[in-house]
Structure formats: C-alpha cells, structure tokens
Design a protein around this motif. Structure first.
Motif: not given
Length: 213
Positions: A42, A110, A138, A141-146, A148, A150
């Motif tokens: 992670t 970013d 990563r 619970g955090a949101t990342y661009p599609d 990215y 896993a």
C-alpha cells in the motif's frame, strides 16, 4: 547508502535498494541487476543517505521500464508499458532525517497520465538536506484516478542527486568554499546564504563570480 521502507522485500541482493545509486542505468529490466525493486504494497518508500547535509539543486530518477518505451500506443490506445500505472502519484522529498514529513516536498505527481509520465524524470529542488526520499502510496479508503494501479512498489533503476557535495558551497559549479564563514549553506537558486550562526544574517551573492583556483 540507501534503505528500503514500508512494503519492500529484497531478494538475495539482486533487487537491493543500493542498485538505485550505483551509477548503472544501461539495463532497466527486472533481472538486469541494476534496479531497486520491491514487492507490492500500500506504500513504497526508498531513500538515499547523502551522509551529510548537502545543498541540492536537482534530482533525476530513472524508472524501471524493462527497456520498453513508455506512453500510449496510438493504434491500440493502450499503455505500451505496464509499469507506468505503478509510478503515477509518486512524491520526492528532501529531509535531514528518514522521515519525509519532516522534510521538504520537492515534487508531488498529480498531473501525469499514462502517456505523459517520463521514463526519466527530473525535478528542481534547491534545498539543503541529507536524505532524498521517494514515496508512493495507495492507501485503503482513499480515492485515486482510474488509471492508477491498486498497489505500489519500488522500481527505481537510478536516482541521481545534483548540487554541492559539501556545506558552504559557492561558485557557478557549486564546489568552492563559501566566503561567508558564518553561514553554512548557499541556496543555489536564490543566491543567498543560509544556516547562519546566531546573530548573523546571510547576504546575497552572485553565482559564477568566484571561480575555482
């Protein structure tokens, strides 16, 4: 000289952390023996200890590519290299300790995409510090661009740090002793002395005015 962080697992020295500072970057493959590679996790942290506080100008990173081009293949609209998604979102810090949060954030990705992230990346970071730290995450619970991945891992084949190799640097090539004995470091970009003794204030200088003997 370099150390793995959270999420790193090194195999029999082949993928050891110090590979990223050994000066070799001719073979960017996994089994080429020139890259620092870790297991998936992670978070991924790598750092190099410069052994003393240095006046840094810029940092260049060679990512693992398996000797394949990075970016989008026009006809398929797919990434030509599977490693780009694991690099997206990375950060570079300079710190006086191995704790990145106690240092200076030099760069946080970013904006890069699968087709714009460079295989060789350079960031200008005119600060003083002892550790250069590469970090990516990563977090649950955090949101990342599609686009990215896993999870993340270390895949660094070379990290080059440029600047003055000693305190009190001066001159256009940043190697001459500082003429101000009361201040330890010079800021390469702003041309001012820093790290001054109590009661002293660093003055401005002109780079290139003093040359090596």
């Amino acid at each position: 000289m370099s150390s793995p962080g959270t999420g790193c697992c090194w195999y029999a020295g082949l993928f050891r952390a110090s590979n990223a500072v050994d000066g070799r970057k001719s073979n960017l493959r996994l089994w080429g023996g020139q890259c620092a590679v870790s297991s998936l996790g992670t978070t991924a942290t790598w750092w190099v200890d410069l052994t003393s506080i240095n006046s840094i100008n810029h940092i260049t990173i060679y990512f693992r590519t398996d000797n394949k081009p990075w970016g989008i293949v026009i006809f398929t609209k797919c990434s030509s290299n599977i490693f780009t998604k694991f690099v997206l979102g990375f950060s570079v810090y300079v710190s006086n300790t191995t704790d990145r949060l106690q240092g200076t954030l030099c760069f946080k990705d970013d904006k890069f995409t699968l087709d714009t992230i460079p295989a060789v990346f350079t960031t200008i970071c005119p600060v003083n510090g002892q550790y250069v730290i590469y970090y990516n995450e990563r977090l649950p619970g955090a949101t990342y661009p599609d686009v990215y991945s896993a999870s993340v891992f270390i895949a660094l084949c070379e990290v080059e740090v440029y600047g003055c190799p000693a305190s009190g640097c001066f001159s256009s090539n940043n190697t001459s002793p500082s003429p101000d004995v009361n201040c330890l470091y010079c800021h390469i970009e702003t041309s001012t002395f820093r790290g001054c003794k109590p009661g002293y204030k660093g003055h401005r200088f002109e780079l290139g005015k003093i040359t090596d003997e």
